[in-house]
Design a protein around this motif. Sequence first.
Motif, PDB file in Angstrom:
ATOM      1  N   LYS A  16       0.828  -1.211   0.000  1.00 35.89           N
ATOM      2  CA  LYS A  16       0.000   0.000   0.000  1.00 35.89           C
ATOM      3  C   LYS A  16       0.861   1.259   0.000  1.00 35.89           C
ATOM      4  O   LYS A  16       0.599   2.206  -0.758  1.00 35.89           O
ATOM      5  CB  LYS A  16      -0.913   0.016   1.239  1.00 35.89           C
ATOM      6  N   GLN A  20       0.921   4.059  -2.920  1.00 28.20           N
ATOM      7  CA  GLN A  20       0.567   5.453  -2.632  1.00 28.20           C
ATOM      8  C   GLN A  20       1.665   6.413  -3.066  1.00 28.20           C
ATOM      9  O   GLN A  20       1.385   7.495  -3.559  1.00 28.20           O
ATOM     10  CB  GLN A  20       0.279   5.636  -1.137  1.00 28.20           C
ATOM     11  N   GLU A  23       4.000   7.326  -8.745  1.00 24.63           N
ATOM     12  CA  GLU A  23       3.330   8.082  -9.797  1.00 24.63           C
ATOM     13  C   GLU A  23       2.817   7.126 -10.874  1.00 24.63           C
ATOM     14  O   GLU A  23       1.791   7.368 -11.469  1.00 24.63           O
ATOM     15  CB  GLU A  23       4.293   9.090 -10.419  1.00 24.63           C
ATOM     16  N   LEU A  67      -6.898   0.762  -1.367  1.00 24.30           N
ATOM     17  CA  LEU A  67      -6.616   2.075  -1.964  1.00 24.30           C
ATOM     18  C   LEU A  67      -7.655   2.472  -3.016  1.00 24.30           C
ATOM     19  O   LEU A  67      -7.554   3.538  -3.619  1.00 24.30           O
ATOM     20  CB  LEU A  67      -5.222   2.082  -2.597  1.00 24.30           C
ATOM     21  N   TYR A  69      -8.323   0.662  -5.843  1.00 23.87           N
ATOM     22  CA  TYR A  69      -7.945   0.181  -7.176  1.00 23.87           C
ATOM     23  C   TYR A  69      -8.556  -1.201  -7.424  1.00 23.87           C
ATOM     24  O   TYR A  69      -7.860  -2.157  -7.739  1.00 23.87           O
ATOM     25  CB  TYR A  69      -6.425   0.089  -7.320  1.00 23.87           C
ATOM     26  N   ILE A 112      -1.173   1.390 -13.390  1.00 20.01           N
ATOM     27  CA  ILE A 112      -1.899   2.413 -12.647  1.00 20.01           C
ATOM     28  C   ILE A 112      -1.034   3.658 -12.752  1.00 20.01           C
ATOM     29  O   ILE A 112       0.097   3.675 -12.276  1.00 20.01           O
ATOM     30  CB  ILE A 112      -2.085   2.039 -11.165  1.00 20.01           C
ATOM     31  N   GLN A 114      -1.016   7.606 -11.928  1.00 13.62           N
ATOM     32  CA  GLN A 114      -1.622   8.700 -11.172  1.00 13.62           C
ATOM     33  C   GLN A 114      -3.072   8.386 -10.804  1.00 13.62           C
ATOM     34  O   GLN A 114      -3.964   9.197 -10.978  1.00 13.62           O
ATOM     35  CB  GLN A 114      -1.498  10.006 -11.939  1.00 13.62           C
ATOM     36  N   GLY A 115      -3.281   7.161 -10.322  1.00 20.63           N
ATOM     37  CA  GLY A 115      -4.580   6.758  -9.798  1.00 20.63           C
ATOM     38  C   GLY A 115      -5.535   6.132 -10.802  1.00 20.63           C
ATOM     39  O   GLY A 115      -6.579   5.616 -10.424  1.00 20.63           O
ATOM     40  N   GLU A 116      -5.216   6.157 -12.087  1.00 18.84           N
ATOM     41  CA  GLU A 116      -6.081   5.556 -13.102  1.00 18.84           C
ATOM     42  C   GLU A 116      -5.520   4.211 -13.540  1.00 18.84           C
ATOM     43  O   GLU A 116      -4.314   4.061 -13.712  1.00 18.84           O
ATOM     44  CB  GLU A 116      -6.205   6.465 -14.323  1.00 18.84           C
TER      45      GLU A 116
END
Length: 166
Positions: A16, A20, A23, A67, A69, A112, A114-116
């Motif tokens: 995790k 986090q 990038e 998170l 995802y 993944i 930047q969160g996508e």
Amino acid sequence: MNKNRQIKEAKIAEIKEKMQKSEGIVLAHYQGLTVEEDTELRKNLREAGVEYKVYKNTLSILAAKELGYDGITNLLEGPVSIAFGYEDPTAPARVLNDFAKDHKKLELVGAIVQGEIFDAAKTKEFASIPPKDVLIAKLLGSLKAPLSNLVYLLNAIKGKKESEEV
């Protein structure tokens, strides 16, 4: 709580934390690489500032779900390695894709960024994006070119006027 559960919870917390901080995260199937090829891959990734790990898929899935995802569950099937890019989001994809061109056993699964969450095809597209410093240099170069042309033009006009006055 038993010792085994504590170890697993510590691993989930580690995964995790890495997710986090990252990038860009790239997942790849690595089965079939020789020890020499794996060593070369790890060296290339290290030089690019990318951390490369292999975790149990169940632990990775649990960390990813915590998170938010949830979409990577289907990507974490079979032997999957994870490359974490902390500064340049495209670095893991670029290094792994370049390596996969010469070593067909390595296959990009997804990413993944930047969160996508992205599939293998989009991950390969990210691999074609130049590093951040190259993009900045291109931007500065494109900003500098018109200014340089303006200065050249003004100097030419100044030189022409000076030659007409003489």
